[in-house]
Design a protein around this motif. Structure first.
Motif, PDB file in Angstrom:
ATOM      1  N   SER A   1       0.876  -1.219   0.005  1.00 35.00           N
ATOM      2  CA  SER A   1       0.046   0.069  -0.110  1.00 35.00           C
ATOM      3  C   SER A   1       0.873   1.292  -0.049  1.00 35.00           C
ATOM      4  CB  SER A   1      -0.702  -0.107   1.231  1.00 35.00           C
ATOM      5  OG  SER A   1      -0.202  -0.074   2.493  1.00 35.00           O
ATOM      6  N   GLY A   2       0.258   2.211  -0.322  1.00 33.80           N
ATOM      7  CA  GLY A   2       0.847   3.633  -0.362  1.00 33.80           C
ATOM      8  C   GLY A   2       0.044   4.668  -0.718  1.00 33.80           C
ATOM      9  N   VAL A   3       0.634   5.777  -0.952  1.00 37.58           N
ATOM     10  CA  VAL A   3      -0.331   7.068  -1.588  1.00 37.58           C
ATOM     11  C   VAL A   3       0.853   7.554  -2.676  1.00 37.58           C
ATOM     12  CG1 VAL A   3      -1.086   9.408  -0.966  1.00 37.58           C
ATOM     13  CG2 VAL A   3      -1.205   7.293   0.657  1.00 37.58           C
ATOM     14  N   VAL A   4       0.074   8.151  -3.740  1.00 35.88           N
ATOM     15  CA  VAL A   4       0.551   8.891  -4.770  1.00 35.88           C
ATOM     16  C   VAL A   4       0.304  10.298  -4.613  1.00 35.88           C
ATOM     17  CG1 VAL A   4       0.947   9.151  -7.127  1.00 35.88           C
ATOM     18  CG2 VAL A   4       0.768   6.818  -6.187  1.00 35.88           C
TER      19      VAL A   4
ATOM     20  N   SER B   1       3.225  -7.522   5.149  1.00 37.87           N
ATOM     21  CA  SER B   1       2.859  -6.297   4.373  1.00 37.87           C
ATOM     22  C   SER B   1       3.808  -5.308   3.894  1.00 37.87           C
ATOM     23  CB  SER B   1       1.531  -5.865   4.838  1.00 37.87           C
ATOM     24  OG  SER B   1       0.550  -6.814   4.774  1.00 37.87           O
ATOM     25  N   LEU B   2       3.800  -4.473   2.973  1.00 32.19           N
ATOM     26  CA  LEU B   2       4.934  -3.486   2.614  1.00 32.19           C
ATOM     27  C   LEU B   2       4.013  -2.084   2.349  1.00 32.19           C
ATOM     28  CD1 LEU B   2       7.675  -2.748   2.060  1.00 32.19           C
ATOM     29  CD2 LEU B   2       6.897  -3.281  -0.582  1.00 32.19           C
ATOM     30  N   ASP B   3       4.413  -1.151   3.309  1.00 26.15           N
ATOM     31  CA  ASP B   3       3.964   0.323   2.967  1.00 26.15           C
ATOM     32  C   ASP B   3       5.023   1.131   2.485  1.00 26.15           C
ATOM     33  OD1 ASP B   3       2.619   2.548   3.338  1.00 26.15           O
ATOM     34  OD2 ASP B   3       2.428   2.600   5.409  1.00 26.15           O
ATOM     35  N   LEU B   4       4.432   1.508   1.047  1.00 20.85           N
ATOM     36  CA  LEU B   4       5.566   2.462   0.425  1.00 20.85           C
ATOM     37  C   LEU B   4       5.475   3.724   0.822  1.00 20.85           C
ATOM     38  CD1 LEU B   4       5.071   0.173  -2.959  1.00 20.85           C
ATOM     39  CD2 LEU B   4       6.919   0.043  -1.155  1.00 20.85           C
ATOM     40  N   ASP B   5       4.689   4.043   1.734  1.00 18.25           N
ATOM     41  CA  ASP B   5       4.542   5.609   2.106  1.00 18.25           C
ATOM     42  C   ASP B   5       4.060   6.399   0.862  1.00 18.25           C
ATOM     43  OD1 ASP B   5       4.790   7.593   3.943  1.00 18.25           O
ATOM     44  OD2 ASP B   5       6.697   8.128   3.382  1.00 18.25           O
TER      45      ASP B   5
ATOM     46  N   PHE C   1      -3.412   3.592  -2.677  1.00 23.93           N
ATOM     47  CA  PHE C   1      -3.533   2.306  -3.107  1.00 23.93           C
ATOM     48  C   PHE C   1      -3.329   1.155  -2.304  1.00 23.93           C
ATOM     49  CE2 PHE C   1       0.680   3.307  -3.813  1.00 23.93           C
ATOM     50  CZ  PHE C   1       1.495   2.295  -3.494  1.00 23.93           C
ATOM     51  N   THR C   2      -3.879   0.257  -2.766  1.00 21.55           N
ATOM     52  CA  THR C   2      -3.594  -1.337  -1.614  1.00 21.55           C
ATOM     53  C   THR C   2      -3.737  -2.250  -3.060  1.00 21.55           C
ATOM     54  OG1 THR C   2      -4.401  -0.367   0.470  1.00 21.55           O
ATOM     55  CG2 THR C   2      -4.131  -2.903   0.053  1.00 21.55           C
ATOM     56  N   TRP C   3      -2.654  -3.113  -2.864  1.00 27.69           N
ATOM     57  CA  TRP C   3      -2.828  -4.492  -3.713  1.00 27.69           C
ATOM     58  C   TRP C   3      -2.756  -5.458  -2.562  1.00 27.69           C
ATOM     59  CZ3 TRP C   3       1.764  -6.600  -6.956  1.00 27.69           C
ATOM     60  CH2 TRP C   3       1.336  -7.889  -7.731  1.00 27.69           C
TER      61      TRP C   3
END
Length: 176
Positions: free
Chosen positions: A81-84, A151-155, A117-119
């Motif tokens: 997940s993260g935010v663009v 899980s991976l948070d891409l910030d 977004f979240t995949w």
């Protein structure tokens, strides 16, 4: 035969490569595969299937009809997940960015109204490349995103607006 190491279910479409050659075969609906006309000798096989850890078998083919039992371990399912955001407004999420993931499988999604977004069905212990596109912005490429077992948070991902260009028109007159 190639099976799931947890469930024992035969794996359809696993790829078997004979190292040092161009020989490649796939498993059938029963997880079975055959490599015809392989001369006797020592070989190394790599066995791969999307969603599973790859496996290597090495051994000596001394007689026709060698039967192998290969079990592939399923990769853990994790979420990414993260935010663009746009580089000119880094505190506001950018909605409608199309995100295309490639690597261990592929997936396409879009950011929501808040740019998030979240995949939730990514494979852990895998590497992905991510391409983001949105009209009016320069496409973004984030390479070699590695997932582990959690899980991976891409910030935040910063998206750039292209520099606006001006067009110049030339009027040429002929003095003929």
């Amino acid at each position: 035969v190639v099976t799931d190491a947890v469930t024992g279910v035969p794996l359809i479409g696993a790829t078997i490569n004979v190292s040092g050659s161009s020989i490649q075969v796939e498993t059938d609906a029963d997880g079975m595969f055959a490599i015809d006309d392989l001369p006797l000798g020592t070989y190394s096989l790599s066995i791969e299937k999307v969603g599973y850890a790859s496996e290597t078998w090495a051994g000596n083919l001394e007689a026709d009809g060698l039967s192998l039992q290969i079990q592939l371990e399923p990769l853990p399912i994790v979420s990414i997940s993260g935010v663009v955001v746009a580089d000119d407004e880094p505190t506001i999420g950018l909605a409608g960015v199309t995100l295309e993931w490639t690597g261990e499988g592929s997936f396409t999604t879009s950011t929501d109204a808040d740019g998030a977004f979240t995949w939730s069905e990514a494979f852990g212990q895998s590497t992905y490349d991510l391409v983001g596109t949105k009209f009016g912005y320069t496409s973004g490429l984030w390479s070699t995103l590695v997932t582990e077992s959690a899980s991976l948070d891409l910030d935040r991902f910063n998206f750039s607006k292209p520099v606006k260009s001006r067009s110049i028109a030339w009027n040429c007159a002929s003095n003929a």
